[in-house]
Design a protein around this motif. Structure first.
Motif, PDB file in Angstrom:
ATOM      1  N   HIS A 172       0.857  -1.186   0.000  1.00  0.00           N
ATOM      2  CA  HIS A 172       0.000   0.000   0.000  1.00  0.00           C
ATOM      3  C   HIS A 172       0.896   1.240   0.000  1.00  0.00           C
ATOM      4  O   HIS A 172       1.828   1.343   0.790  1.00  0.00           O
ATOM      5  CB  HIS A 172      -0.907   0.018   1.230  1.00  0.00           C
ATOM      6  CG  HIS A 172      -1.911  -1.088   1.252  1.00  0.00           C
ATOM      7  ND1 HIS A 172      -2.999  -1.131   0.403  1.00  0.00           N
ATOM      8  CD2 HIS A 172      -1.995  -2.204   2.017  1.00  0.00           C
ATOM      9  CE1 HIS A 172      -3.705  -2.221   0.649  1.00  0.00           C
ATOM     10  NE2 HIS A 172      -3.125  -2.884   1.621  1.00  0.00           N
ATOM     11  N   GLN A 173       0.582   2.158  -0.882  1.00  0.00           N
ATOM     12  CA  GLN A 173       1.403   3.356  -1.019  1.00  0.00           C
ATOM     13  C   GLN A 173       0.805   4.515  -0.219  1.00  0.00           C
ATOM     14  O   GLN A 173      -0.355   4.474   0.188  1.00  0.00           O
ATOM     15  CB  GLN A 173       1.516   3.739  -2.501  1.00  0.00           C
ATOM     16  CG  GLN A 173       2.150   2.658  -3.344  1.00  0.00           C
ATOM     17  CD  GLN A 173       3.543   2.277  -2.885  1.00  0.00           C
ATOM     18  OE1 GLN A 173       4.389   3.139  -2.680  1.00  0.00           O
ATOM     19  NE2 GLN A 173       3.782   0.986  -2.706  1.00  0.00           N
ATOM     20  N   ASN A 226      -4.206 -13.352   4.571  1.00  0.00           N
ATOM     21  CA  ASN A 226      -4.362 -11.950   4.163  1.00  0.00           C
ATOM     22  C   ASN A 226      -3.023 -11.216   4.064  1.00  0.00           C
ATOM     23  O   ASN A 226      -2.996  -9.994   3.882  1.00  0.00           O
ATOM     24  CB  ASN A 226      -5.278 -11.221   5.147  1.00  0.00           C
ATOM     25  CG  ASN A 226      -6.738 -11.373   4.778  1.00  0.00           C
ATOM     26  OD1 ASN A 226      -7.111 -11.229   3.614  1.00  0.00           O
ATOM     27  ND2 ASN A 226      -7.583 -11.673   5.760  1.00  0.00           N
ATOM     28  N   GLN A 227      -1.946 -11.965   4.187  1.00  0.00           N
ATOM     29  CA  GLN A 227      -0.627 -11.362   4.047  1.00  0.00           C
ATOM     30  C   GLN A 227      -0.142 -11.463   2.606  1.00  0.00           C
ATOM     31  O   GLN A 227      -0.582 -12.342   1.872  1.00  0.00           O
ATOM     32  CB  GLN A 227       0.371 -12.053   4.987  1.00  0.00           C
ATOM     33  CG  GLN A 227       0.014 -11.979   6.444  1.00  0.00           C
ATOM     34  CD  GLN A 227       0.028 -10.561   7.023  1.00  0.00           C
ATOM     35  OE1 GLN A 227       0.200  -9.565   6.288  1.00  0.00           O
ATOM     36  NE2 GLN A 227      -0.169 -10.466   8.330  1.00  0.00           N
ATOM     37  N   PRO A 228       0.758 -10.560   2.172  1.00  0.00           N
ATOM     38  CA  PRO A 228       1.406  -9.489   2.951  1.00  0.00           C
ATOM     39  C   PRO A 228       0.599  -8.183   3.033  1.00  0.00           C
ATOM     40  O   PRO A 228       1.068  -7.202   3.568  1.00  0.00           O
ATOM     41  CB  PRO A 228       2.706  -9.261   2.197  1.00  0.00           C
ATOM     42  CG  PRO A 228       2.324  -9.500   0.757  1.00  0.00           C
ATOM     43  CD  PRO A 228       1.313 -10.642   0.802  1.00  0.00           C
ATOM     44  N   ALA A 245      -0.754  -2.695   5.240  1.00  0.00           N
ATOM     45  CA  ALA A 245      -1.717  -1.679   5.675  1.00  0.00           C
ATOM     46  C   ALA A 245      -1.409  -1.205   7.090  1.00  0.00           C
ATOM     47  O   ALA A 245      -1.487   0.000   7.389  1.00  0.00           O
ATOM     48  CB  ALA A 245      -3.135  -2.259   5.609  1.00  0.00           C
ATOM     49  N   LEU A 246      -1.039  -2.138   7.980  1.00  0.00           N
ATOM     50  CA  LEU A 246      -0.678  -1.756   9.346  1.00  0.00           C
ATOM     51  C   LEU A 246       0.577  -0.891   9.363  1.00  0.00           C
ATOM     52  O   LEU A 246       0.676   0.083  10.123  1.00  0.00           O
ATOM     53  CB  LEU A 246      -0.474  -3.014  10.202  1.00  0.00           C
ATOM     54  CG  LEU A 246      -1.734  -3.849  10.462  1.00  0.00           C
ATOM     55  CD1 LEU A 246      -1.361  -5.198  11.063  1.00  0.00           C
ATOM     56  CD2 LEU A 246      -2.716  -3.113  11.362  1.00  0.00           C
ATOM     57  N   GLU A 247       1.531  -1.214   8.517  1.00  0.00           N
ATOM     58  CA  GLU A 247       2.761  -0.417   8.426  1.00  0.00           C
ATOM     59  C   GLU A 247       2.457   0.991   7.898  1.00  0.00           C
ATOM     60  O   GLU A 247       3.071   1.974   8.343  1.00  0.00           O
ATOM     61  CB  GLU A 247       3.767  -1.113   7.508  1.00  0.00           C
ATOM     62  CG  GLU A 247       4.374  -2.363   8.105  1.00  0.00           C
ATOM     63  CD  GLU A 247       5.113  -3.200   7.075  1.00  0.00           C
ATOM     64  OE1 GLU A 247       5.325  -2.714   5.933  1.00  0.00           O
ATOM     65  OE2 GLU A 247       5.461  -4.362   7.386  1.00  0.00           O
TER      66      GLU A 247
END
Length: 215
Positions: free
Chosen positions: A3-4, A72-74, A79-81
């Motif tokens: 995710h950017q 559901n990884q990565p 998203a958490l990061e």
């Protein structure tokens, strides 16, 4: 990171704001959609910056939030990061975590709850509408700190096609055990939507909360 940093903004510029509301859209939604909820919130846009990240391909993770976490990884970790980086950036710009608020709907509510519970501290407040902690089985070993009295609103429908009410209730108990001030509202047969009534409840708890700090 998958995710950017693709953010939409409203309200006060972050550099001039006293508080920030991070808003997380649901699966298939857009940042602009969730920003539109600000019209229904009792927030002072002379104080608040609104920040709405947009998920890659409009989804924070591919499967149900109740799938085994590894499936559901990565995407989930990405998203958490992303949220962790956003919180750090806000802190560096002079917004302490106790002045950071979160609002999420559906998949965005699940991500919101997972992030704040893994990083529990005194936040301004959390609104999570139709969501729960993530995983086939909740791994309480991920939640080591406490909320120090953070007000958290949980709202859901019974039944809901995506989020079992039992998971929302289980989430509420975990949050309470982590010293959050939790308000859980369950609406019968309300559908997978955000109700004006629950926004009113959330407004009173989160933005009119009697114990909140004064600026």
């Amino acid at each position: 990171m998958l995710h950017q940093k693709d953010y939409r903004y409203d309200g006060k510029p972050v550099e001039e704001a006293k508080k920030v509301l991070i808003m997380l859209h649901g699966r298939g939604g857009f940042a602009e959609d969730i920003l539109g909820l600000a019209d229904h919130l009792k927030i002072d846009l002379d104080e608040f910056a609104l920040v709405a990240p947009e998920a890659y391909n409009n989804s924070w993770y591919p499967l149900s939030f109740m799938a085994p976490e590894e499936q559901n990884q990565p995407w989930l970790n990405s998203a958490l990061e992303l949220l962790a980086e956003l919180e750090r950036e806000l802190n560096e710009k002079g917004i302490p975590s106790e002045k950071i608020y979160f609002l999420g709907f559906s998949q965005g509510a699940c991500l919101t709850l997972e992030y704040v519970t893994r990083n529990a501290k005194k936040y301004g407040g959390v609104i999570a509408i139709i969501g729960g902690l993530i995983g086939k089985h909740i791994n309480t070993g991920n939640y080591l700190t406490n909320f120090e009295g953070t007000p958290i609103y949980l709202g859901t429908s019974d039944p809901d096609s995506h989020v079992p009410v039992e998971r929302v209730q289980q989430t509420a108990e975990i949050l309470k055990n982590k010293n959050a001030k939790v308000e859980l509202r369950i609406y019968k047969n309300a559908g997978h939507v955000i109700l004006p009534e629950e926004l009113g409840v959330a407004n009173n708890l989160i933005f009119g909360y009697p114990g909140k700090e004064k600026v």
